[in-house]
Write a protein that holds these residues in place. Structure first.
Motif, PDB file in Angstrom:
ATOM      1  N   HIS A  40      28.642 -10.316 -16.210  1.00 21.00           N
ATOM      2  CA  HIS A  40      28.531  -9.298 -15.696  1.00 21.00           C
ATOM      3  C   HIS A  40      29.493  -8.669 -15.713  1.00 21.00           C
ATOM      4  CE1 HIS A  40      24.123  -9.335 -15.195  1.00 21.00           C
ATOM      5  NE2 HIS A  40      24.160 -10.253 -14.950  1.00 21.00           N
ATOM      6  N   ARG A  41      30.876  -9.470 -15.440  1.00 22.91           N
ATOM      7  CA  ARG A  41      32.093  -9.293 -14.571  1.00 22.91           C
ATOM      8  C   ARG A  41      32.827  -7.959 -15.911  1.00 22.91           C
ATOM      9  NH1 ARG A  41      36.127 -13.553 -13.858  1.00 22.91           N
ATOM     10  NH2 ARG A  41      34.441 -14.877 -15.550  1.00 22.91           N
ATOM     11  N   TYR A  42      32.343  -8.144 -17.410  1.00 19.03           N
ATOM     12  CA  TYR A  42      32.726  -7.119 -17.681  1.00 19.03           C
ATOM     13  C   TYR A  42      31.727  -5.740 -17.825  1.00 19.03           C
ATOM     14  CZ  TYR A  42      34.955 -10.816 -19.162  1.00 19.03           C
ATOM     15  OH  TYR A  42      35.888 -12.522 -18.831  1.00 19.03           O
ATOM     16  N   PHE A  43      30.640  -5.595 -16.975  1.00 17.77           N
ATOM     17  CA  PHE A  43      30.143  -3.721 -17.666  1.00 17.77           C
ATOM     18  C   PHE A  43      30.005  -3.557 -15.934  1.00 17.77           C
ATOM     19  CE2 PHE A  43      28.342  -7.886 -21.163  1.00 17.77           C
ATOM     20  CZ  PHE A  43      28.616  -6.382 -21.442  1.00 17.77           C
ATOM     21  N   LEU A  44      30.080  -2.296 -16.188  1.00 11.26           N
ATOM     22  CA  LEU A  44      29.693  -2.199 -14.619  1.00 11.26           C
ATOM     23  C   LEU A  44      28.362  -1.581 -14.436  1.00 11.26           C
ATOM     24  CD1 LEU A  44      31.169   1.402 -16.324  1.00 11.26           C
ATOM     25  CD2 LEU A  44      32.392   0.357 -14.315  1.00 11.26           C
ATOM     26  N   PRO A  45      28.398  -1.062 -13.082  1.00 15.36           N
ATOM     27  CA  PRO A  45      26.424  -1.335 -12.439  1.00 15.36           C
ATOM     28  C   PRO A  45      25.574  -0.895 -13.946  1.00 15.36           C
ATOM     29  CG  PRO A  45      28.349  -0.776 -10.740  1.00 15.36           C
ATOM     30  CD  PRO A  45      28.963  -0.299 -12.345  1.00 15.36           C
ATOM     31  N   GLN A  46      24.435  -1.197 -13.900  1.00 13.60           N
ATOM     32  CA  GLN A  46      22.946  -0.197 -14.232  1.00 13.60           C
ATOM     33  C   GLN A  46      23.576   1.377 -14.308  1.00 13.60           C
ATOM     34  OE1 GLN A  46      22.043  -1.528 -17.138  1.00 13.60           O
ATOM     35  NE2 GLN A  46      21.936  -3.696 -16.680  1.00 13.60           N
ATOM     36  N   GLU A  47      23.612   1.792 -13.382  1.00 14.16           N
ATOM     37  CA  GLU A  47      23.587   3.308 -13.010  1.00 14.16           C
ATOM     38  C   GLU A  47      23.859   3.968 -14.387  1.00 14.16           C
ATOM     39  OE1 GLU A  47      24.163   1.457 -10.218  1.00 14.16           O
ATOM     40  OE2 GLU A  47      22.494   1.123  -9.938  1.00 14.16           O
ATOM     41  N   TYR A  48      25.503   3.605 -14.529  1.00 10.04           N
ATOM     42  CA  TYR A  48      26.315   4.111 -14.913  1.00 10.04           C
ATOM     43  C   TYR A  48      25.849   4.220 -16.812  1.00 10.04           C
ATOM     44  CZ  TYR A  48      29.514   3.748 -11.590  1.00 10.04           C
ATOM     45  OH  TYR A  48      30.602   4.402 -10.501  1.00 10.04           O
ATOM     46  N   ALA A  49      24.481   2.896 -16.981  1.00  5.69           N
ATOM     47  CA  ALA A  49      23.972   3.381 -18.248  1.00  5.69           C
ATOM     48  C   ALA A  49      23.147   4.263 -18.810  1.00  5.69           C
ATOM     49  CB  ALA A  49      23.401   2.246 -18.419  1.00  5.69           C
ATOM     50  N   ILE A  50      22.779   5.249 -17.467  1.00 10.61           N
ATOM     51  CA  ILE A  50      22.049   6.174 -17.950  1.00 10.61           C
ATOM     52  C   ILE A  50      23.394   8.079 -17.704  1.00 10.61           C
ATOM     53  CG2 ILE A  50      20.450   7.587 -16.780  1.00 10.61           C
ATOM     54  CD1 ILE A  50      19.563   5.745 -18.213  1.00 10.61           C
ATOM     55  N   LEU A  51      24.310   7.581 -16.614  1.00 13.08           N
ATOM     56  CA  LEU A  51      24.825   9.072 -15.445  1.00 13.08           C
ATOM     57  C   LEU A  51      25.809   8.691 -17.469  1.00 13.08           C
ATOM     58  CD1 LEU A  51      25.899   8.114 -12.106  1.00 13.08           C
ATOM     59  CD2 LEU A  51      23.830   9.387 -12.869  1.00 13.08           C
ATOM     60  N   ILE A  52      26.628   8.128 -18.114  1.00 17.58           N
ATOM     61  CA  ILE A  52      27.760   8.414 -18.644  1.00 17.58           C
ATOM     62  C   ILE A  52      27.377   8.977 -19.297  1.00 17.58           C
ATOM     63  CG2 ILE A  52      29.312   7.044 -20.548  1.00 17.58           C
ATOM     64  CD1 ILE A  52      29.836   4.817 -18.562  1.00 17.58           C
ATOM     65  N   PRO A  53      26.351   8.683 -20.821  1.00 14.57           N
ATOM     66  CA  PRO A  53      25.662   9.135 -21.750  1.00 14.57           C
ATOM     67  C   PRO A  53      24.829  11.429 -21.264  1.00 14.57           C
ATOM     68  CG  PRO A  53      24.781   7.068 -21.680  1.00 14.57           C
ATOM     69  CD  PRO A  53      25.211   6.980 -20.312  1.00 14.57           C
ATOM     70  N   VAL A  54      24.168  10.651 -20.346  1.00 12.91           N
ATOM     71  CA  VAL A  54      23.628  12.268 -19.513  1.00 12.91           C
ATOM     72  C   VAL A  54      24.913  13.386 -19.314  1.00 12.91           C
ATOM     73  CG1 VAL A  54      23.001  13.144 -17.485  1.00 12.91           C
ATOM     74  CG2 VAL A  54      22.090  11.714 -18.433  1.00 12.91           C
ATOM     75  N   PHE A  55      26.087  12.785 -18.796  1.00 13.12           N
ATOM     76  CA  PHE A  55      27.215  13.218 -18.663  1.00 13.12           C
ATOM     77  C   PHE A  55      27.736  13.504 -19.882  1.00 13.12           C
ATOM     78  CE2 PHE A  55      31.993  13.719 -18.299  1.00 13.12           C
ATOM     79  CZ  PHE A  55      32.077  14.894 -17.300  1.00 13.12           C
ATOM     80  N   ALA A  56      27.709  13.310 -20.521  1.00 15.16           N
ATOM     81  CA  ALA A  56      28.742  13.242 -22.263  1.00 15.16           C
ATOM     82  C   ALA A  56      27.493  13.952 -22.730  1.00 15.16           C
ATOM     83  CB  ALA A  56      28.570  11.648 -22.776  1.00 15.16           C
ATOM     84  N   GLY A  57      26.558  14.202 -23.098  1.00 15.41           N
ATOM     85  CA  GLY A  57      25.825  15.065 -24.080  1.00 15.41           C
ATOM     86  C   GLY A  57      25.790  16.145 -22.487  1.00 15.41           C
ATOM     87  N   MET A  58      25.967  16.944 -21.346  1.00 15.63           N
ATOM     88  CA  MET A  58      26.373  18.041 -21.134  1.00 15.63           C
ATOM     89  C   MET A  58      27.751  18.465 -21.418  1.00 15.63           C
ATOM     90  SD  MET A  58      23.532  18.565 -19.255  1.00 15.63           S
ATOM     91  CE  MET A  58      24.377  19.747 -18.474  1.00 15.63           C
ATOM     92  N   VAL A  59      28.673  17.401 -21.613  1.00 14.20           N
ATOM     93  CA  VAL A  59      29.889  17.846 -22.214  1.00 14.20           C
ATOM     94  C   VAL A  59      29.629  18.184 -23.431  1.00 14.20           C
ATOM     95  CG1 VAL A  59      32.285  17.494 -22.465  1.00 14.20           C
ATOM     96  CG2 VAL A  59      31.687  16.807 -20.388  1.00 14.20           C
ATOM     97  N   PHE A  60      29.050  17.821 -23.886  1.00 13.78           N
ATOM     98  CA  PHE A  60      29.212  18.074 -25.156  1.00 13.78           C
ATOM     99  C   PHE A  60      27.938  19.549 -25.184  1.00 13.78           C
ATOM    100  CE2 PHE A  60      26.161  18.352 -29.754  1.00 13.78           C
ATOM    101  CZ  PHE A  60      27.147  18.031 -30.559  1.00 13.78           C
ATOM    102  N   LEU A  61      26.679  20.067 -24.300  1.00  9.64           N
ATOM    103  CA  LEU A  61      26.309  20.708 -24.516  1.00  9.64           C
ATOM    104  C   LEU A  61      26.933  22.211 -24.339  1.00  9.64           C
ATOM    105  CD1 LEU A  61      22.588  19.784 -24.026  1.00  9.64           C
ATOM    106  CD2 LEU A  61      23.131  20.739 -25.664  1.00  9.64           C
ATOM    107  N   CYS A  62      27.790  22.025 -23.526  1.00  7.70           N
ATOM    108  CA  CYS A  62      29.223  22.674 -22.264  1.00  7.70           C
ATOM    109  C   CYS A  62      29.958  23.437 -23.996  1.00  7.70           C
ATOM    110  CB  CYS A  62      29.221  22.621 -21.669  1.00  7.70           C
ATOM    111  SG  CYS A  62      28.364  22.639 -20.337  1.00  7.70           S
ATOM    112  N   PHE A  63      30.184  22.094 -24.618  1.00 11.89           N
ATOM    113  CA  PHE A  63      31.038  22.692 -25.657  1.00 11.89           C
ATOM    114  C   PHE A  63      30.673  23.447 -26.562  1.00 11.89           C
ATOM    115  CE2 PHE A  63      34.437  19.233 -23.889  1.00 11.89           C
ATOM    116  CZ  PHE A  63      35.403  20.381 -23.261  1.00 11.89           C
TER     117      PHE A  63
END
Length: 80
Positions: A40-63
């Protein structure tokens, strides 16, 4: 040039496969591992498993929207 294209293709494939493997392990397998396990030390908390792809998708859609708008404005100037 052909060797450089193969190297870039291999590098992109390796990076994509690494990210896919990491994310799959993080989202699917890690919840079934005890929370006090060292892995578990090598992974971020589970909340980021949703936040990171959503943020990346929003950035992609904006571009994508900015690019489409730029192309439409540029083609409009050529017609006039």
């Amino acid at each position: 040039m052909e060797l450089a294209d193969k190297a870039v293709g291999f590098l992109l494939s390796y990076i994509s496969l690494s990210i896919f493997t990491y994310y799959t392990f993080w989202v699917i397998i890690l919840p079934f591992v005890n929370s006090d396990h060292f892995i578990h030390r090598y992974f971020l908390p589970q909340e980021y498993a949703i936040l990171i792809p959503v943020f990346a998708g929003m950035v992609f859609l904006c571009f994508l929207c900015i690019f489409i708008g730029y192309v439409m404005l540029k083609s409009k100037k050529k017609k006039a």
